[in-house]
Design an enzyme around this catalytic site. Structure first.
Site, PDB file in Angstrom:
ATOM      1  N   GLU A  63       0.831  -1.211   0.000  1.00  0.00           N
ATOM      2  CA  GLU A  63       0.000   0.000   0.000  1.00  0.00           C
ATOM      3  C   GLU A  63       0.862   1.256   0.000  1.00  0.00           C
ATOM      4  O   GLU A  63       0.571   2.241  -0.685  1.00  0.00           O
ATOM      5  CB  GLU A  63      -0.923  -0.030   1.226  1.00  0.00           C
ATOM      6  CG  GLU A  63      -1.732   1.235   1.443  1.00  0.00           C
ATOM      7  CD  GLU A  63      -1.478   1.857   2.807  1.00  0.00           C
ATOM      8  OE1 GLU A  63      -0.980   3.003   2.843  1.00  0.00           O
ATOM      9  OE2 GLU A  63      -1.759   1.196   3.822  1.00  0.00           O
ATOM     10  N   GLU A 138      10.328   1.726   1.773  1.00  0.00           N
ATOM     11  CA  GLU A 138       9.021   1.696   2.423  1.00  0.00           C
ATOM     12  C   GLU A 138       8.872   0.528   3.394  1.00  0.00           C
ATOM     13  O   GLU A 138       8.141   0.638   4.379  1.00  0.00           O
ATOM     14  CB  GLU A 138       7.905   1.636   1.370  1.00  0.00           C
ATOM     15  CG  GLU A 138       7.862   2.835   0.452  1.00  0.00           C
ATOM     16  CD  GLU A 138       7.586   4.131   1.206  1.00  0.00           C
ATOM     17  OE1 GLU A 138       6.859   4.107   2.219  1.00  0.00           O
ATOM     18  OE2 GLU A 138       8.130   5.182   0.786  1.00  0.00           O
TER      19      GLU A 138
END
Length: 967
Positions: A63, A138
């Protein structure tokens, strides 16, 4: 009808003022829910079924990653570019236990299509498939520079922060216990211990398996043309795919033959012995989330029995003395929803006594049957909330789309949760048949699909894990060959180089943009008419509210001495939750639910450009037009007849308040540190510290430790403050449909006329906190770092260009340095109207490094090269932030704030004009302030006790841990 789609439904969704249409894309099978309304705050969302296969947090990291560049938009982070340069009213993504949602919103149709364009390209054609540095940034990577190897990554640090919160650990342990054979035993967000097991190969494979139109659910809301949206969706995404089957539904968990018992630990710092036990009693009903009736019924049951003031199960458990606070929640974002009863602040060794007391209370409620009046009142409150749809600054359409997904994700009817009147009427008819008493018995007496989870403190747990991890990393790195070690260093260097290299102009030019002439020249205003009614001041806000009136009574805190402010803070947890002269607490709560949308109290502080701040206690209520006389009567009863001295309720409310303040410390760490810092500069912030901040928490903790005699004295002092406050003159705010305002004022006239009138001398503002670097010692695994300075002595003048500066520093500088390079979850900057500058970070692995980044902001500002397009984007994003749509209730509160703060429509328009006219040289004029900020600013950091206590920077150490004194 656009080519390539077939329409399968077309019907009214009257409860939300929409016409619902469902289309299916023939080539891919992708469904599209379109809610056509008059609401101009348009929303688009793409949702994917994303069950986790392990605890590496793959759905969550994905995401974060899909918006780090794509096929048509090869920037490092198009998401940030959109945040800087669009008129979005919402821009984010969310990971749930088994789905991931990518929503965007805007009031401008062209802007929404621009946002959709970038999001669709990102989710379907992301650069992460070829670029492993995205997972490194991330998710996680082994970071090797000159020192020892350690793990970095945005999600890794985010989840370290989450897992340092006991209640997050508790809910995670409960889900593992309730669903041991399904995907819900895994954490879709990621367990920090497991995240480093995620590989690039698994990352790519998961995207290929789950991110295709056949596994997607598309949702659209607002005043849009369906054909235009469908054609855009086809052109930008769907035409590139063929049909592929969706991910199968998560399997159902077979019920247990007996309840499961789980004992787990949460970390306390080394040497700390005083911690509290948490306990959760969870039960799976056996119905599925796609059946909205059972979801609503569980939510009503949780509110009626536990979460409302004076709820019977709550009162029974608080009365045992085994627990400081109790609440219940329903998790309906899983295929089989569960109901959880949670106890906080349980004495050591008493968790199973708490469970026994809870079972006894449940048995008594079932035996005697839950009172029908209580249930009808709770249902009425639920209906009010759904009709009102007060979503604050969230787009209303986003909340509707997420509600639809609750059922649709599990192949249910997406319109059933939106047609809530029919569902609630079905429930209402079944209340007299014993629906809720039977539901409670199914959950906790007859059912065996239960888990009892106990979470106990363990001193040194986090330090032991950190030491073990550091040892493993050191030995693993040392065992590598010199060439392999050098390769890791090169990877770190390559990642840092990429993070620090700006996107090329040709890549930036590919992003779709609005023109500045699309932006209204005038700032949005809350209509406010000031009417003097004798000694009272009435603020009238005529805006559409769907026949709901919002009323706020503001009484002045000015008569209070500084030590009285602690008691004023207590009042916000007592008003509406204590007996009154007319009713006991249970009856009062039932009347509030039957006739109003609730009454609550809060401290409201407003600063003016000149003079003392306005300090108020606000008593707020809301009700439908026909219930206005009852709302006025109940607010009068609370304002003039609350029995503050009632025991044991007074002590119970204080213990609840302390438990909630303690629970909020780490999740709101950046705000806690920032307010503590502001209290060194601002009298208003010093007031907030005493009424609800760290000062208040420490005072309240000490008060409760001193015993019954001290509590009785506190009750008398709180009663005295209560009697001082609720008297004329007061300011009363009414927000309602224009034709409803007179009726609202008339309904409240007798109450307002009855307020006692007395001249009172003004008190003295509390002293500012001493200016010093302060460490807030906690059990958190990460830092929340704030640094600030009052710029007003330097001649600061507030102009609109400062909002553009905030946008530049937050999304260009701090985002890259603190989040992207440093691995923190977030970073913020604010310069208020009076010139107080604060920078802060959230779930940050670093302390000194982050402070250094703050200090180097001046160098960035002096060197940054801002071209015409850069300024265009910064201005556009600034306007989007300033123009954030608000619900009617928040519009009224904003109008009140502007009145108390002395902010005029002319000032709003002047600041907006300065935003629109901002030039690079206007921003660079703030560099001298940042230079002094770097040299003289103060730091407040909340974080791990041992790391902060050992740091030489801090002059003051304030312990937030129970039983530990400051030093």
């Amino acid at each position: 009808m656009p080519r390539g789609y077939v329409q399968v439904r077309h019907e009214s969704a009257a409860d939300i003022g929409a016409v619902a249409k469902i289309f299916v894309h023939e080539a891919t099978g992708a469904p599209v829910l379109f809610l056509e309304t008059r609401d101009d705050n348009k929303v688009f969302a793409a949702a994917f079924r994303t069950p986790p296969h392990d605890d590496t947090g793959l759905p969550h990291i994905l995401e974060h990653s899909v918006l780090n560049g794509s096929r048509r938009f090869p920037l490092k982070e198009p998401f940030v570019a959109l945040a800087k340069g669009s008129l979005n009213t919402f821009l984010n993504a969310m990971t749930y236990p088994d789905k991931t949602v990518y929503p965007v919103a805007s009031r401008v149709a062209k802007d929404l299509f621009n946002l959709m364009d970038v999001y669709l390209d990102g989710v379907f054609f992301p650069r992460l498939l070829e670029d492993p540095t995205i997972l490194m940034q991330e998710g996680w990577h082994l970071h090797v520079e000159d020192g020892e190897p350690h793990i970095r990554g945005v999600v890794y640090n985010e989840m370290k922060g989450a897992y340092s919160q006991p209640e997050a650990r508790l809910s995670r342990a409960l889900e593992r216990a309730l669903y041991p054979d399904t995907v819900y035993r895994f954490d879709s967000g990621g367990d920090p211990d497991a995240i480093p097991g995620l590989t690039q190969e698994a990352f790519v494979r998961y995207h290929e398996e789950h991110y295709h139109p056949g596994n997607a659910l598309f949702l659209v809301y607002g005043d849009l043309v369906a054909e235009e949206v469908l054609e855009f969706l086809e052109d930008r995404a769907l035409r590139h795919f063929s049909r592929k089957s969706p991910t199968p539904l998560p399997p159902l968990q077979p019920p247990f033959s007996t309840p499961r018992v789980v004992l787990e630990a949460y970390p306390l710092p080394e040497g700390e012995e005083k911690g509290e036990t948490y306990a959760a009693w969870g039960s799976v009903l056996g119905e599925e989330a796609r059946d909205t009736l059972w979801v609503f019924a569980l939510e009503i049951l949780a509110y009626a029995l536990v979460n409302r003031p004076a709820a019977p199960l709550r009162q029974a458990l608080l009365g045992t003395g085994l627990v400081k606070d109790v609440y219940a929640y329903v998790e309906a974002d899983v295929r089989q929803p569960y109901f959880a009863l949670v106890g906080k602040g349980i004495p050591d060794g008493q968790a199973f006594a708490f469970f026994a007391a809870a079972r006894d209370a449940v048995e008594r409620l079932v035996r005697e049957e839950i009172p029908l009046g209580l249930l009808h009142a709770a249902l009425t409150r639920k209906l009010f909330e759904l009709r009102e749809a007060d979503t604050g600054s969230y787009p209303k359409g986003l909340v509707y789309l997420l509600e639809a997904l609750r059922s649709w994700r599990y192949d249910g009817d997406p319109l059933e949760p939106l047609n809530f009147s029919a569902v609630l009427e079905d429930i209402r008819v079944r209340i007299p048949t014993g629906l809720f008493t039977d539901l409670l018995a199914r959950l906790y007496l007859r059912g065996t699909h239960q888990a009892l989870v106990v979470l106990e403190p363990k001193p040194g747990l986090a330090q032991a894990k950190e030491a073990a991890l550091a040892s493993v990393l050191r030995h693993s790195f040392a065992s590598l060959s010199p060439s392999a070690q050098e390769e890791l260093r090169q990877r770190t260097a390559q990642l840092l180089e990429k993070q620090r290299t700006p996107d090329p102009p040709e890549a930036k030019a590919l992003l779709p943009r609005l023109a500045l002439h699309d932006v209204p020249r005038s700032a949005p205003k809350v209509p406010t008419e000031v009417v003097r009614e004798g000694e009272q001041v009435h603020l009238l806000h005529p805006i559409p509210t769907q026949r709901i009136a919002y009323v706020s009574l503001y009484v002045s805190l000015a008569p209070l001495a500084p030590e009285d402010l602690f008691y004023a803070g207590l009042l916000t947890s007592l008003l509406g939750r204590m007996p009154t002269d007319a009713h006991d607490a249970e009856t009062l709560a039932e009347l509030l639910d039957r006739h109003t949308g609730g009454v609550n109290a809060s401290i409201a502080v407003y600063e003016r450009a000149e003079g003392k701040p306005e300090l108020r206690l606000a008593l707020r209520g809301r009700a439908l037009a026909e219930e206005l006389p009852r709302l006025a009567g109940l607010m009068e009863e609370i304002a003039t007849g609350t029995r503050v001295l009632a025991f044991p309720q007074f002590a119970e409310r204080l213990r609840e308040r302390l438990a909630r303040l303690e629970s909020d410390l780490v999740p709101r760490g950046h705000l806690v540190a920032s307010q503590r810092l502001l209290a060194q500069m601002s009298p208003a912030a010093a007031v907030l510290e005493r009424t609800g901040g760290v000062e208040h928490l420490l005072w309240l903790r000490e008060l409760l430790e001193r015993g019954e005699e001290a509590l009785a004295e506190a009750a008398r002092e709180t009663e005295r403050v209560y009697r001082l406050l609720f008297r004329a003159p007061a300011v009363v705010s009414f927000t309602a449909d224009p034709d409803l305002l007179d009726a609202a004022r008339a309904s409240f006239a007798p109450f307002l006329a009855s307020l006692p009138k007395r001249e009172l001398a003004e008190g003295v503002l509390p002293a500012l906190l001493p200016a010093a670097d302060e460490a807030l010692l906690s059990a958190a695994d990460v830092f929340y770092v704030a640094k600030g300075l009052d710029l007003s002595p330097l001649g600061y003048v507030h102009r609109g260009s400062v909002y553009v500066l905030e946008q530049l520093l937050r999304l260009e500088y701090l985002w890259n340095r603190v989040r992207v390079e440093g691995g923190a979850y977030g970073a913020f900057v604010r310069i208020d109207r009076l010139g107080r500058l604060v920078m802060s970070s959230y779930r940050d692995p670093h302390l000194e490094e982050t402070i250094r980044v703050y200090d180097e902001a001046v160098s960035f500002l002096r060197k940054v090269d801002l071209g015409r397009e850069d300024m265009h984007d910064l201005i556009l994003g600034t306007i989007a932030r300033l123009d954030q749509p608000l619900s009617p209730s928040l519009q009224g509160e904003r109008g009140d704030a502007e009145y108390f703060s002395g902010i005029t429509p002319e000032e709003l328009d002047a600041r907006r004009a300065e935003v629109l006219a901002a030039k690079p040289e206007d921003l660079r004029e703030y560099a001298p302030y940042l230079e002094v900020f770097a040299r003289e600013g103060r730091v407040v950091a909340l974080g791990p006790k041992d790391a902060l206590a050992a740091h030489g920077r801090f002059v003051r150490h304030t312990s937030l841990l129970p039983g530990v004194r400051s030093f």
